[in-house]
Design an enzyme around this catalytic site. Structure first.
Site, PDB file in Angstrom:
ATOM      1  N   ASP A  70     -35.422  44.423  -4.462  1.00  0.00           N
ATOM      2  CA  ASP A  70     -36.509  45.368  -4.225  1.00  0.00           C
ATOM      3  C   ASP A  70     -36.160  46.146  -2.960  1.00  0.00           C
ATOM      4  O   ASP A  70     -36.143  45.592  -1.852  1.00  0.00           O
ATOM      5  CB  ASP A  70     -37.826  44.604  -4.045  1.00  0.00           C
ATOM      6  CG  ASP A  70     -39.024  45.520  -3.839  1.00  0.00           C
ATOM      7  OD1 ASP A  70     -38.823  46.723  -3.549  1.00  0.00           O
ATOM      8  OD2 ASP A  70     -40.166  45.035  -3.947  1.00  0.00           O
ATOM      9  N   SER A 153     -32.462  66.382  -5.661  1.00  0.00           N
ATOM     10  CA  SER A 153     -32.773  67.408  -6.656  1.00  0.00           C
ATOM     11  C   SER A 153     -33.094  68.713  -5.946  1.00  0.00           C
ATOM     12  O   SER A 153     -33.234  68.758  -4.717  1.00  0.00           O
ATOM     13  CB  SER A 153     -33.963  66.989  -7.520  1.00  0.00           C
ATOM     14  OG  SER A 153     -35.193  67.266  -6.873  1.00  0.00           O
ATOM     15  N   TYR A 165     -42.895  64.640  -2.808  1.00  0.00           N
ATOM     16  CA  TYR A 165     -41.611  64.671  -3.502  1.00  0.00           C
ATOM     17  C   TYR A 165     -40.628  65.577  -2.764  1.00  0.00           C
ATOM     18  O   TYR A 165     -39.468  65.206  -2.526  1.00  0.00           O
ATOM     19  CB  TYR A 165     -41.810  65.166  -4.934  1.00  0.00           C
ATOM     20  CG  TYR A 165     -40.542  65.213  -5.754  1.00  0.00           C
ATOM     21  CD1 TYR A 165     -40.107  64.096  -6.457  1.00  0.00           C
ATOM     22  CD2 TYR A 165     -39.781  66.377  -5.847  1.00  0.00           C
ATOM     23  CE1 TYR A 165     -38.942  64.128  -7.218  1.00  0.00           C
ATOM     24  CE2 TYR A 165     -38.619  66.423  -6.603  1.00  0.00           C
ATOM     25  CZ  TYR A 165     -38.211  65.296  -7.279  1.00  0.00           C
ATOM     26  OH  TYR A 165     -37.053  65.327  -8.034  1.00  0.00           O
ATOM     27  N   LYS A 169     -36.936  64.537  -0.972  1.00  0.00           N
ATOM     28  CA  LYS A 169     -35.645  65.100  -1.363  1.00  0.00           C
ATOM     29  C   LYS A 169     -34.994  65.882  -0.226  1.00  0.00           C
ATOM     30  O   LYS A 169     -33.780  65.786   0.002  1.00  0.00           O
ATOM     31  CB  LYS A 169     -35.807  65.989  -2.603  1.00  0.00           C
ATOM     32  CG  LYS A 169     -36.271  65.228  -3.836  1.00  0.00           C
ATOM     33  CD  LYS A 169     -35.369  64.048  -4.141  1.00  0.00           C
ATOM     34  CE  LYS A 169     -35.793  63.285  -5.370  1.00  0.00           C
ATOM     35  NZ  LYS A 169     -34.957  62.092  -5.622  1.00  0.00           N
ATOM     36  N   THR A 200     -33.437  60.975 -19.303  1.00  0.00           N
ATOM     37  CA  THR A 200     -33.664  59.573 -18.961  1.00  0.00           C
ATOM     38  C   THR A 200     -34.802  59.006 -19.804  1.00  0.00           C
ATOM     39  O   THR A 200     -35.512  59.743 -20.501  1.00  0.00           O
ATOM     40  CB  THR A 200     -34.037  59.433 -17.486  1.00  0.00           C
ATOM     41  OG1 THR A 200     -35.288  60.106 -17.252  1.00  0.00           O
ATOM     42  CG2 THR A 200     -32.970  60.029 -16.585  1.00  0.00           C
TER      43      THR A 200
END
Length: 214
Positions: A70, A153, A165, A169, A200
């Site tokens: 983890d 990304s 997000y 990134k 995916t």
């Protein structure tokens, strides 16, 4: 060190991009460590386990070492690199791919109308890449030519899924730049890879649930 005999670690490889990267690197002579939390089917909403990925790596002729880890737990991460040190004595390639994908990430609307849990991506994704690189560094310095890859990304440079997000990134992109400066005298390269839309398990589940959007 033979160019055909590399010690590789791909984090977050039970499924998705991590699994794909590990399989792409799976050639005879390579030793590939793969991490993930999923030990058995059903542990996660999506299919895939770290042991299933290892089995596919072995089928391609490489040596696979699955490690349940983890990446939100620094103690487990430290133990992972201690294991690699004991078993191999070095690391040639580190792929920082482990990522917490929170529920609601792709929901429309401004960030304050989405779950606060979206910021978990800053823990497993952004912070975890730093921690893995930190513990990997002494092992990478023993490689003739080391490489660290942060999977990222275009969301690091444009609006995509909101500020949590995007910050994650952009963070791993800048981290790659600055780590490269520190690693340069030791012949270790660092890059951040913008992968684009991938086929995916997660992407396919979204497409199947909302075909009208695609």
């Amino acid at each position: 060190m033979s160019t055909d005999n590399k010690i590789i670690l791909v984090t977050g490889a039970s499924r998705g991009a991590g699994k794909g990267i590990a399989l792409a690197l799976a050639e005879p002579g390579q030793v590939i460590y793969v991490t993930g939390r999923s030990q058995s089917e059903g542990d996660a909403p999506l299919p895939g386990t770290v042991f299933a990925t290892a089995k596919e790596i072995e089928a391609r002729g490489a040596t696979a070492v699955p490690v349940v880890c983890d990446h939100s737990d620094d103690t487990q991460v430290k133990a992972l690199f201690e294991q690699i040190d004991t078993e191999q004595g070095r690391l040639d390639i580190l792929v920082n791919n482990a990522l917490m994908v929170p529920d609601g990430l792709t929901l429309p609307g401004p960030f304050w109308e989405k779950p606060l849990g979206l910021q978990d991506i800053l823990n497993v994704g952004f912070r975890s890449s730093y921690v893995s690189s930190y513990y990997a560094a002494p092992l990478l310095l023993r490689s003739e030519r080391g490489l660290v890859v942060n999977t990222s990304s275009a969301g690091g440079g444009c609006y995509m899924h909101g500020p949590a997000y995007g910050a994650g990134k952009a963070g791993v992109d800048k981290m790659a730049h600055d780590m490269a400066v520190d690693f340069r005298p030791f012949n270790v390269a660092v890059v951040s890879l913008w992968m684009g839309l991938l086929k995916t398990e997660r992407s396919m589940a979204v497409f199947e649930a909302q075909p009208e959007l695609y």
